[in-house]
Structures are given as C-alpha cells and as structure tokens.
Design a protein around this motif. Structure first.
Motif, short mmCIF file in Angstrom:
data_model
loop_
_atom_site.label_atom_id
_atom_site.label_comp_id
_atom_site.label_asym_id
_atom_site.label_seq_id
_atom_site.Cartn_x
_atom_site.Cartn_y
_atom_site.Cartn_z
N VAL A 237 45.41 40.71 29.50
CA VAL A 237 45.65 40.26 30.87
C VAL A 237 44.64 40.91 31.83
CG1 VAL A 237 47.28 40.64 32.53
CG2 VAL A 237 48.05 40.34 30.42
N VAL A 238 44.11 39.96 32.96
CA VAL A 238 43.21 40.31 33.84
C VAL A 238 43.75 40.80 35.04
CG1 VAL A 238 40.84 39.73 34.75
CG2 VAL A 238 41.49 39.18 32.45
N LEU A 239 43.44 41.65 35.88
CA LEU A 239 43.95 42.08 37.01
C LEU A 239 42.84 42.22 38.05
CD1 LEU A 239 46.30 45.11 36.29
CD2 LEU A 239 47.13 42.93 36.76
N PRO A 240 42.80 42.08 39.44
CA PRO A 240 41.85 41.92 40.34
C PRO A 240 40.86 43.18 40.37
CG PRO A 240 43.76 41.07 41.40
CD PRO A 240 44.27 41.77 39.87
N GLU A 241 39.93 42.87 41.18
CA GLU A 241 39.11 44.05 41.48
C GLU A 241 39.83 45.16 42.43
OE1 GLU A 241 35.38 44.79 44.55
OE2 GLU A 241 36.65 42.92 44.67
N SER A 242 39.89 46.39 42.03
CA SER A 242 40.30 47.70 42.71
C SER A 242 41.77 47.78 42.64
CB SER A 242 40.20 47.49 44.39
OG SER A 242 39.06 47.19 44.54
N LEU A 339 31.92 39.40 36.43
CA LEU A 339 31.49 39.20 37.62
C LEU A 339 32.58 39.67 38.43
CD1 LEU A 339 30.37 35.26 37.26
CD2 LEU A 339 28.72 37.69 37.40
N ILE A 340 32.13 40.78 39.26
CA ILE A 340 32.96 41.41 40.37
C ILE A 340 32.62 40.73 41.73
CG2 ILE A 340 33.86 43.47 41.60
CD1 ILE A 340 33.61 45.00 38.94
N VAL A 362 34.66 36.34 32.93
CA VAL A 362 35.83 37.13 33.65
C VAL A 362 35.42 37.23 35.17
CG1 VAL A 362 37.42 39.21 33.87
CG2 VAL A 362 36.95 37.88 31.63
N ALA A 363 36.13 36.79 36.28
CA ALA A 363 35.56 36.86 37.47
C ALA A 363 36.90 37.60 38.20
CB ALA A 363 35.34 35.64 38.11
N VAL A 364 36.55 38.69 38.91
CA VAL A 364 37.57 39.41 39.62
C VAL A 364 37.21 39.79 41.14
CG1 VAL A 364 38.56 40.72 37.59
CG2 VAL A 364 37.00 41.84 38.87
N GLY A 365 38.21 39.71 42.13
CA GLY A 365 37.75 39.89 43.50
C GLY A 365 38.82 40.50 44.29
N VAL A 395 38.34 33.02 33.35
CA VAL A 395 39.48 33.69 33.98
C VAL A 395 39.42 34.60 35.10
CG1 VAL A 395 41.46 35.30 33.37
CG2 VAL A 395 40.19 34.13 31.42
N MET A 396 40.18 34.18 36.06
CA MET A 396 39.81 34.77 37.56
C MET A 396 41.18 35.45 37.90
SD MET A 396 37.36 31.89 39.43
CE MET A 396 38.46 30.24 38.82
N ALA A 397 41.00 36.59 38.57
CA ALA A 397 42.17 37.26 39.06
C ALA A 397 41.54 37.67 40.48
CB ALA A 397 42.40 38.56 38.17
N PHE A 398 42.34 37.55 41.39
CA PHE A 398 42.13 37.87 42.94
C PHE A 398 43.31 38.43 43.67
CE2 PHE A 398 38.51 35.15 42.20
CZ PHE A 398 37.62 35.46 42.72
N ASN A 399 42.96 39.22 44.46
CA ASN A 399 43.86 39.98 45.60
C ASN A 399 43.52 39.45 46.93
OD1 ASN A 399 46.10 41.88 46.42
ND2 ASN A 399 44.15 42.69 47.67
N ILE A 400 44.75 38.78 47.49
CA ILE A 400 44.60 38.45 48.92
C ILE A 400 45.53 39.17 49.78
CG2 ILE A 400 43.41 36.10 48.29
CD1 ILE A 400 46.24 35.12 48.51
#
Length: 400
Positions: A237-242, A339-340, A362-365, A395-400
């Motif tokens: 499971v991938v969670l966003p940056e920070s 990639l962050i 795997v890209a997170v932001g 796989v991309m995970a972002f917080n907005i």
C-alpha cells in the motif's frame, strides 16, 4: 504580413502550445512539441527569447497561485519566483537560437545542421542539472503518448521529431506528429496498476504530516488495513508524500505494531531530520522491519532545497538534494522507480531510474498548496506518459 505581426503570432502560438500541452491532460502533451518550430522560426534573438518565455510561463502558470497558497501570501512572491524560474529556460533558448537562413540550398543545409545541433544541446541542457533543475515543460515528455511501449527507441524518435521541427523540413515532422497523435489518441490505454499494489490518496490539506499524535497514526493504520482488505490480494500500500510526518523510532514502532499479523508492506512519505537539515524520504514498513527506502533526489527549489543558506554561512535547514542517488529501490521483489513530487516534473530523475530497468513506478506527492491550479494534474500526466513510454505499471498517491 510584416515581421512584427509574424513575431506576435509566434509568441501567441508559443503561449497556446505551453498552455494546452501542459494542461494536465496526458493526451494533450504532444501539443508542446510545436514549440521548437515556433522558437526556430523567430527572426531575431530577442523574439526567440520572448517565444521561449511565452511557452514556459504558460506551461508553469500555476506557480504564482501555488506559491501564494504555500506561504499564505499575495501573488507577488509567486510572480517573482515564476519569472526567476523561467530565466534558465529563456537564457538557454536565447543563447542557442540560430537565425533562419535565406540563402541558397547549401546555406540552408548548413543552417539546418547548426540549428539541429543547437536544439539538441537545448534538449540536453534542459534535461540535466544545473539548467534541468528548473527544466519543467520539456517537450520530450510527450514521447510516452506518441510511442507507448517503445522505451528508449521512442524517446530517440521523439527527439528526432523535435530536431526536424527546427529545420526547413518541418512540414514532414508536423505530418508525422499529426499522424502519430491521431493514432495514439484513438488507441491510448492508461498504464496498468501493479498486481498486488494499491494507493491510498488523502485529503488532509496543509495538516498532513503536522499531526504526530498516536491517534493520527492509529487512524491512518486502520485506514490502510481497511483499504487493503477491500482490494484483491494486496501486498503493498502506497501513501502520499509527508503522510507520516517526522520519521522517528517511535513512529516506526507504532506502525510495526499496527501492522502486526498482516503481511502488508506500506510505502509512505516522511521526513528525516538532523542538525544540518532534512531528507524528504519514502519509508517502507512491515510488521517485521522498517527502513528508509528512498531519499528525494530533487526537492522543490526555494521552498525545500535552499543551498544558498550554506553559501552565505547560515548552515543547513533546508531539504538535501541527493541528485543522482538511489534511482531504484526494491520492494516486494520488485525493482521500483521512486518519484516524489517535484521529480515528476523534470527529466533526469525519471530517465536515470529508467536506465536501471525498473518494473514499476511509484509516484507520491503532497499537493495541498496547488489548490486552484493544474499542477497535480500535470504531475500525474507526466508520470502517466513516462509509464506509457516504458510500458510500466504505475502507482500514484497524492494528498490534496
């Protein structure tokens, strides 16, 4: 038509190319490839600089609002940073511009060759540090839309098309580009997800990573476990940056204990601090072990990466840039290209990772500050294009 009106139309065309190509819609990325033709057609170096400025400023139009959101300020700091960020792009394109030749066929061939070499140099300079640090909106990103699955051959073919765009055979390049674009638009399929992997997006705004309470981590662990149960044979499971805030031994133990009895591996963004500054990282957590998986190669210049603090003797405090370190990492027996955030907008982190033949991206932001802009959409479009070019699941995970 007078040269003045031609120049005005070139600048307007460049703005339209940057605006549409970098709108956040992956299938519109090839429109950015019109820019080299417009740049090369300029009748003077100042006009070439204005064409480059129009393209770059339009492509990065979300920056002023994003900076205003980040610092809770008015638009002026963002406008200033917007202009500063465009400087390297404009300078490189102005210096390497070649005047169109109006002489005989031998003179035209010589000018074509010189201009092709110059634009090749432009592409390389804007892809690699130091100019590539702000090398956003690189037309090569469109390779994944035009040549999905072609990998390095597709990248090379796109580079050739861009170079031909700057010469007197530009009509051929436009025709080929148009044909490829129609074909890709009608046959495009988004990159697939990696089997057994899933992402969890968050909507915590600016609060993400600032709440280090036990309750926050317990709630997030519960959400991860529930999401994994709802999936099919989920292992990662991938969670966003920070997402985890500061990475400490206590946080590691809380997560390990929370995952006890589960076979899950969680990849999440965090920060590792020391007296000299901090690293923006991805960590990998399972019930059996935790580790810092990846250290960001290129944090956001200005807001995160601030090397000038050391130059003026004020020590650290900003995020460290690891530049060419850890291009791939291993998770669940997969070779991963991580990639962050900012790394998704520039070329060299992606291409360096691709040199190591990864099996998944795997890209997170953490995009809370991009409200009312298309920055996150552009990041996702860019990652999608690169995944498409190299035929990789993403796989991309972002917080907005």
């Amino acid at each position: 038509m007078t040269d003045r009106w031609k120049s005005i139309l070139l600048i307007i065309g460049a703005i339209a190319s940057g605006w549409a190509g970098w709108s956040g819609e992956v299938l519109l990325l090839p429109l950015a490839m019109v820019f080299p033709f417009l740049w090369s057609t300029a009748r003077s170096r100042p006009i070439a600089a204005l064409v480059a400025a129009g393209y770059f400023l339009a492509a990065s139009r979300g920056l002023p609002q994003g900076v205003a959101n980040f610092y809770a300020a008015d638009l002026w700091p963002g406008l200033l940073l917007w202009m500063v960020a465009s400087a390297s792009f404009v300078v490189v394109h102005a210096v390497l511009w070649k005047k169109p030749c109006g002489g005989g066929s031998s003179g035209k061939r010589g000018t074509d060759a010189a201009r092709a070499l110059c634009y090749l140099m432009v592409m390389v300079l804007m892809a690699l540090p130091p100019f590539g640090i702000t090398g956003w909106a690189h037309p090569l990103t469109a390779a994944g839309v035009l040549f999905p699955g072609w990998g390095w051959w597709g990248l090379g073919a796109t580079a050739i098309l861009l170079v031909v765009m700057t010469g007197r055979r530009w009509q051929i390049a436009v025709a080929v580009l148009g044909g490829l674009y129609v074909w890709s638009a009608t046959n495009w399929t988004p990159p697939k997800l990696a089997a057994g992997w899933m992402s969890v997006d968050l909507k915590q705004g600016a609060e993400l990573g600032r709440n280090g309470s036990l309750q926050y981590h317990s709630d997030l662990i519960a959400r991860v476990l529930k999401s994994a149960e709802a999936g099919e044979d989920v292992r990662v499971v991938v969670l966003p940056e920070s997402a985890l805030g500061l990475w400490t031994p206590t946080v590691a133990r809380v997560w390990q204990e929370g995952l006890r009895g589960s076979s899950l591996t969680v990849i999440a963004g965090a920060a590792v601090i020391d007296p000299r500054g901090y690293d923006n990282v991805m960590v990998a957590i399972s019930a059996d072990a935790t580790k810092v998986l990846y250290r960001e190669r290129m944090p956001v210049p200005g807001s995160m990466w601030q090397p000038w603090l050391q130059w003026i003797g004020r020590g650290g405090g900003g995020a460290r840039a690891d530049f060419f370190a850890n291009p791939v990492v291993e998770v669940d027996d997969f070779k991963v290209a991580p990639l962050i955030c900012y790394e998704q907008l520039i070329l060299w982190p992606v291409l360096q990772s691709m040199l190591h033949s990864p099996e998944v991206i795997v890209a997170v932001g953490n995009g809370w500050w991009t409200e009312n802009t298309s920055i996150v959409d552009i990041q996702k479009a860019s990652v999608t294009a690169w995944a498409g070019l190299f035929g990789l699941p993403v796989v991309m995970a972002f917080n907005i």
